[in-house]
Design a protein around this motif. Structure first.
Motif: not given
Length: 362
Positions: A145-158
């Motif tokens: 999770t901490e390496a996904r920035a700068p891309l969006l990575s919402p906790t709940d994509p739905w």
């Protein structure tokens, strides 16, 4: 970003972009081996494209007109750079070669990526190739999770998709729709499940979020390449499958336009399932398909309500002003938007969804 003579020689971006681009290339030391800059057809609302002929392999310069992610120029370039860097690892997206920082002559800067020699996708024959390309993206390892920035990575994509739908749905009133069109759209929005059903693709993976067929080129060796990447995120793969095969996507682009049958769409989903190895009830994918269609319709309402505004002189982020694009492109978008928001098109997609649900369930 197509490489076909007809699309490189039809209405072009302003020639005034060539000199600022050449100067930016020289400033950043990325001009080695470049023998010519050729403006390409104005086919998208977010970028101008120029073809760079170079001795070591051609590039395409992507010069943003705006940021669909509502980012300032520098953040927008960083976001797009991450999209290309990560998606290209799957072998079906152009590699990134450089970044041109924003400056007074290129206020939104630019990105340099592989130039892809290929033809527009032909539907339905290229659907298995599109399924393979999307599977290559969707099966990439997902970083921590901490390496996904700068891309969006919402906790709940739905939940994030539902929030975006609610935001765009505010434009339904401003778009001047008749009740016969607005009411069924609102009913479909209200009918979306609060939570995503379980099934294949329920876990976040790298997705394009802009996988309509017009964004693919097919190379001579039969490989489909997704050439337009600026909205990638860690989300639900069903959004990409929908965007690649919905009526509102397959009839959007002039060069890949086709109306698919429910049987052809079902076969596309089965090809993707086979390529990814995912299995299970398909309600997850069907829910994402309905949500992506509603995202497209509410975006159409947003564009209809926004495109007559003056260009943002400060170039701060999102900007749908018609002044940024060729008149022929704006006329095409206006015609498509009006059609997709029509009662006939809405009922067509509703019927298609019911038929596809029966086919995939069996």
């Amino acid at each position: 970003m197509p490489d076909t003579d007809s699309r490189r020689d039809t209405p072009r971006v302003p020639s005034t972009l060539c000199d600022p681009l050449a100067a930016a290339l020289a400033r950043t030391g990325l001009d080695a081996g470049i023998s010519a800059l050729r403006p390409m057809a104005d086919t998208g609302l977010a970028h101008h494209h120029l073809w760079l002929e170079r001795s070591g392999g051609d590039w395409v310069a992507r010069l943003p007109k705006q940021s669909q992610m509502r980012l300032d120029p520098a953040a927008n370039l960083a976001y797009q750079a991450a999209c290309f860097s990560r998606a290209s690892r799957g072998g079906h997206a152009p590699a990134l070669h450089g970044l041109l920082p924003p400056d007074p002559t290129l206020p939104r800067g630019g990105l340099l990526v592989d130039a892809i020699r290929g033809r527009p996708a032909r539907l339905p024959e290229d659907l298995p190739r599109l399924a393979e390309a999307l599977a290559s993206l969707h099966t990439l390892a997902v970083p921590a999770t901490e390496a996904r920035a700068p891309l969006l990575s919402p906790t709940d994509p739905w939940a994030a998709m539902r929030e975006e739908l609610d935001e765009q749905a505010r434009f339904l009133e401003q778009a001047g729709l008749p009740d016969a069109a607005r009411v069924p759209i609102e009913a479909e929005l209200a009918a979306l499940p609060r939570r995503l059903p379980p099934g294949p693709g329920a876990e976040p993976r790298l997705i394009s979020f802009d996988a309509h067929p017009g964004n693919f080129l097919v190379t001579e060796d039969g490989r489909a390449v997704l050439v337009d990447l600026e909205k990638c995120r860690y989300g639900l793969v069903g959004f990409d499958l929908a965007h690649a095969s919905l009526y509102t996507s397959t009839t959007w682009d002039l060069h890949s336009r086709a109306e698919l049958t429910p049987g052809e769409v079902a076969a596309f989903y089965h090809d993707w399932l086979a390529a990814t190895g995912l299995a299970g009830e398909v309600e997850t994918l069907l829910a994402c398909r309905r949500a992506m269609w509603l995202w497209s319709l509410t975006w159409c309402a947003k564009w209809r309500a926004s495109h007559r505004r003056a260009q943002d002189a400060q170039r701060r982020g999102e900007d749908w002003s018609a002044a940024l694009s060729d008149d022929a492109l704006i006329a095409h978008v206006r015609e498509r938007v009006d059609h997709y928001l029509s009662v006939a098109a809405i009922e067509h997609v509703r019927g298609e969804h019911r038929d596809l649900q029966r086919r995939l369930a069996s």
